[in-house]
Design an enzyme around this catalytic site. Structure first.
Site, mmCIF file in Angstrom:
data_model
loop_
_atom_site.group_PDB
_atom_site.id
_atom_site.type_symbol
_atom_site.label_atom_id
_atom_site.label_comp_id
_atom_site.label_asym_id
_atom_site.label_seq_id
_atom_site.Cartn_x
_atom_site.Cartn_y
_atom_site.Cartn_z
ATOM 1 N N ILE A 210 4.731 1.607 1.380
ATOM 2 C CA ILE A 210 5.833 2.153 0.575
ATOM 3 C C ILE A 210 6.524 3.278 1.349
ATOM 4 O O ILE A 210 7.750 3.415 1.328
ATOM 5 C CB ILE A 210 5.310 2.647 -0.796
ATOM 6 C CG1 ILE A 210 4.908 1.422 -1.623
ATOM 7 C CG2 ILE A 210 6.362 3.459 -1.529
ATOM 8 C CD1 ILE A 210 4.186 1.738 -2.900
ATOM 9 N N ALA A 211 5.722 4.040 2.051
ATOM 10 C CA ALA A 211 6.284 5.128 2.850
ATOM 11 C C ALA A 211 7.208 4.569 3.933
ATOM 12 O O ALA A 211 8.318 5.071 4.140
ATOM 13 C CB ALA A 211 5.159 5.940 3.482
ATOM 14 N N SER B 287 0.849 -1.185 0.000
ATOM 15 C CA SER B 287 0.000 0.000 0.000
ATOM 16 C C SER B 287 0.886 1.238 0.000
ATOM 17 O O SER B 287 2.098 1.141 0.214
ATOM 18 C CB SER B 287 -0.884 -0.001 1.253
ATOM 19 O OG SER B 287 -0.049 0.132 2.384
ATOM 20 N N GLU B 288 0.290 2.370 -0.249
ATOM 21 C CA GLU B 288 1.009 3.649 -0.207
ATOM 22 C C GLU B 288 1.744 3.811 1.117
ATOM 23 O O GLU B 288 2.902 4.198 1.184
ATOM 24 C CB GLU B 288 0.013 4.813 -0.372
ATOM 25 C CG GLU B 288 -0.547 4.977 -1.761
ATOM 26 C CD GLU B 288 0.495 5.458 -2.745
ATOM 27 O OE1 GLU B 288 1.288 6.367 -2.374
ATOM 28 O OE2 GLU B 288 0.562 4.922 -3.869
ATOM 29 N N GLU B 289 1.020 3.450 2.167
ATOM 30 C CA GLU B 289 1.542 3.615 3.520
ATOM 31 C C GLU B 289 2.791 2.757 3.736
ATOM 32 O O GLU B 289 3.789 3.189 4.298
ATOM 33 C CB GLU B 289 0.447 3.195 4.493
ATOM 34 C CG GLU B 289 0.784 3.429 5.946
ATOM 35 C CD GLU B 289 -0.285 2.792 6.816
ATOM 36 O OE1 GLU B 289 -0.074 1.623 7.203
ATOM 37 O OE2 GLU B 289 -1.313 3.433 7.065
#
Ligand SMILES: *[C@@H]1O[C@H](CO)[C@@H](O)[C@H](O)[C@H]1NC(C)=O
Ligand SMILES: *[C@@H]1O[C@H](CO)[C@@H](O)[C@H](O)[C@H]1NC(C)=O
Ligand SMILES: *[C@@H]1O[C@H](CO)[C@@H](O)[C@H](O)[C@H]1NC(C)=O
Ligand SMILES: *[C@@H]1O[C@H](CO)[C@@H](O)[C@H](O)[C@H]1NC(C)=O
Ligand SMILES: *[C@@H]1O[C@H](CO)[C@@H](O)[C@H](O)[C@H]1NC(C)=O
Ligand SMILES: *[C@@H]1O[C@H](CO)[C@@H](O)[C@H](O)[C@H]1NC(C)=O
Ligand SMILES: *[C@@H]1O[C@H](CO)[C@@H](O)[C@H](O)[C@H]1NC(C)=O
Ligand SMILES: *[C@@H]1O[C@H](CO)[C@@H](O)[C@H](O)[C@H]1NC(C)=O
Ligand SMILES: *[C@@H]1O[C@H](CO)[C@@H](O)[C@H](O)[C@H]1NC(C)=O
Ligand SMILES: *[C@@H]1O[C@H](CO)[C@@H](O)[C@H](O)[C@H]1NC(C)=O
Length: 578
Positions: A471-472, A467-469
């Site tokens: 990846i962060a 998810s984006e999170e």
């Protein structure tokens, strides 16, 4: 009338020479009082008049007939000299020397008073009755010298000089005969008195005896300003090639009325005496230039050939109490050449060390780890050595290769052979766990992140499972300094489609390209590829329990390489490859 005519005639004959003679300028009058019975000579010198090409003629006043130039004659002229061989009391009188050049004429007068002098033996009773022919001074407490006045033209050979003091021949060691000089060391008050020097003079085969009487006075003070100054040498060293010839001047200034002896010595011996046999090193004869207040002396020392034994010993120039030396040195090799050579060697060594280090860096580090790493390193709260992140490519074959590498080969080599603990997604997560959570939680428990890259699957989203999170999180970890190991299954030519973080890692740390046969059953940690991977992995931490079983013994072989022999673990070898 006849008488008058005769007189006039005589006058007219005499007149020209008279006028000519009177055209000469009287320049000086000197008094000489030599003793009868021995040779005497007087040099007609009047610098600068007698320095050029001049015509010198001697006359005995008032005679206008020049003195004979016949060398057999008792009194005769030789070059500029008038020579008496020997003197008789009748020779007293005025002598004139006319110095005639093209447009000038000068006359020098010498008032010669021949004395009858008596000397020890002659007087018969051992009494010394001498007029003080010459006066000289010796300086108490110093080394000094007396000079025998022997001024004769070159046709006269002088030798066998003997010195006497108060009628007794001088033999004491404190006195050293030195050419026409007598050197006296450590002068004391008792050294004053009547001295005489005697020499044999040989002229056209005939022998004569010359005798000087010298009245010596001892001076005890006022010596300070009489100390000669040695201008050169200055206790310096001189670089000279072995075998070359060398001449060194000793330049001295001294007072006009000095009596100092100047000479070169080596090992406390006059050089002419020291090298009396070989004559390899000689002292030159002294020359001097008179000035108003002082005299400038030069006496050189000549080495026909410099030998090894000459180096490092002082050659000392003495002038009275003053002394100064020089020391010969072999020429220093060119320092700059050495410096440049040394620098080049250093740079060369540094370059080759760097080069060798780069070649063997991995082996060296692995060897060091195996040799020096202690198992009980500090706890960092991590559970795994590496998190293995890998794509699921679309192609069947590729997918199979990736699975083989990740699920079979990686665990075989890194876990079984090297003792690392890996977290492999698709193997180690608990069933039912949310994919996102698995990555999120476990990646933080790992010391390294291993990312497997497959070129053809560039289109596939490497991180599609994230998810984006996440990846962060992943980016943050990388930025945090978590070490990432990129493994290319095949050569990746184009990274532009990759996430920026991957591009960055590739640029900064590069990627390791898989080499080897994926289908091969046994993989070995000793191959180049695995060494590279191990190099990037953290230092191995074996759990204490497995330590004893895993490591048998450490041996040092003769070549100096070190090997870890592991029991039952195939081909692990940490030693440097030879
Ligand atoms: C030079 O001296 C001689 C002898 O003393 C004398 O007879 C003569 O007159 C002098 N001549 C001059 C030019 O002074
Ligand atoms: C004698 O005089 C001549 C010049 O007249 C000079 O060249 C020579 O050096 C003199 N000799 C000595 C021993 O003084
Ligand atoms: C001086 O020398 C010149 C030639 O150089 C000569 O003609 C002349 O007679 C000489 N005079 C004397 C006094 O000797
Ligand atoms: C020459 O010297 C003697 C003694 O020194 C002296 O008596 C005499 O007067 C002198 N002659 C001349 C012309 O100066
Ligand atoms: C010089 O002589 C004195 C006595 O005259 C003596 O005491 C002294 O030691 C001597 N010095 C040297 C260096 O010989
Ligand atoms: C010593 O003096 C001579 C002149 O007599 C000169 O040519 C030479 O350069 C001097 N040497 C030194 C070292 O001063
Ligand atoms: C050189 O000097 C030594 C010692 O002073 C002496 O024995 C030797 O005979 C001398 N040789 C010559 C050639 O004068
Ligand atoms: C050394 O001194 C001698 C005179 O004694 C002279 O002939 C010779 O030229 C000198 N050598 C040099 C190099 O000045
Ligand atoms: C001076 O003497 C020492 C030993 O007595 C010797 O080694 C050295 O060579 C001598 N010096 C020279 C210049 O000959
Ligand atoms: C050179 O050395 C001598 C001793 O050999 C010493 O007396 C002298 O003062 C020294 N001169 C210089 C200029 O250092």
């Amino acid at each position: 009338r006849g008488m008058l005519a005769l007189l006039l005639c005589g006058v007219s004959v005499a007149l020209p020479s008279f006028v000519r003679a009177d055209a000469c300028k009287n320049v000086s009058m000197q008094n000489e009082a030599p003793s009868a019975g021995q040779p005497f000579a007087f040099n007609c010198t009047y610098p600068p008049l007698t320095s050029g090409k001049v015509h010198v003629t001697w006359y005995k006043y008032p005679s206008r007939i020049p003195i004979s130039k016949n060398t057999q004659s008792r009194i005769h002229q030789e070059q500029n000299w008038i020579l008496f061989l020997p003197l008789t009391p009748e020779d007293s009188g005025i002598y004139q020397c006319v110095i005639n050049s093209t447009n000038t004429c000068h006359r020098i007068h010498v008032n010669l008073t021949v004395l009858r002098k008596y000397w020890c033996d002659i007087s018969g009773n051992g009494q010394l009755i001498l007029s003080d022919e010459y006066k000289q001074i010796l300086h108490a407490g110093r080394d000094d010298s007396l000079t025998c006045h022997l001024n004769f033209p070159q046709s006269c050979v002088l030798d066998s000089i003997t010195w006497y003091k108060d009628c007794k021949e001088i033999k004491e060691g404190r006195f050293i005969r030195w050419g026409i000089k007598l050197s006296v060391s450590n002068v004391s008050a008792e050294d004053g008195g009547n001295y005489a020097c005697q020499a044999r003079l040989t002229h056209t085969g005939k022998h004569y005896t010359v005798l000087n009487s010298i009245t010596v006075r001892i001076k005890t003070n006022g010596y300070a300003e009489r100390i000669p100054k040695i201008i050169y040498p200055k206790n310096n060293s001189i670089e000279v090639q072995l075998g070359s010839a060398l001449t060194v001047d000793c330049n001295i200034t001294d007072t006009r009325d000095n009596t100092n002896l100047r000479c070169w010595r080596v090992n406390n011996t006059l050089v002419d005496d020291y090298y009396n046999e070989s004559k390899r090193i000689r002292e030159g004869s002294e020359s001097h230039i008179p000035f108003q207040k002082h005299i400038f002396y030069t006496v050189n020392i000549t080495f026909l050939e410099v030998k090894m034994e000459d180096y490092g010993h002082p050659f000392i120039c003495h002038a009275g109490v003053s002394a100064a030396y020089f020391i010969l040195k072999l020429p220093a090799p060119d320092v700059r050449a050495y410096l440049i050579g040394g620098l080049l060697a250093l740079v060369g060594a540094a370059v080759s060390v760097t080069y060798i280090y780069n070649i063997f860096k991995i082996d060296i580090v692995l060897w060091y780890r195996s040799a020096c790493h202690s198992p009980g390193t500090k706890e960092d709260g991590k559970l795994y050595d590496a998190y293995v992140l890998y794509p699921k490519p679309q192609g069947e074959i590729q997918s199979h290769d990736v699975d083989t590498l990740v699920l079979k080969i990686l665990p075989e080599v890194l876990e079984r052979q090297c003792g690392y603990k890996l977290f492999i997604f698709g193997r180690d997560e608990f069933p039912g766990q949310a994919v996102a959570n698995v990555i999120d939680e476990n990646i933080k428990l790992c010391r390294r992140l291993i990312i497997i890259l497959v070129p053809e699957s560039l289109s596939f989203d490497l991180l599609k499972n994230m998810s984006e999170e996440q990846i962060a999180v992943y980016n943050a970890l990388i930025q945090d300094g978590m070490k990432v190991i990129l493994i290319e299954l095949e050569k990746v030519k184009d990274y532009t489609a990759m996430p920026e973080s991957i591009q960055y890692i590739k640029q900064k740390h590069g990627a390791i390209q898989w080499s080897g046969d994926i289908t091969q059953q046994s993989q070995c940690a000793k191959t180049k590829f695995w060494k590279k991977v191990r190099y990037h992995m953290p230092p191995k931490r074996l759990p204490p329990s497995s330590w004893g079983a895993g490591v048998g013994l450490v041996t040092h072989d003769g070549v100096g390489s070190m090997e870890w022999l592991t029991v039952g673990q195939g081909c692990i070898a940490f030693g440097p490859t030879t």
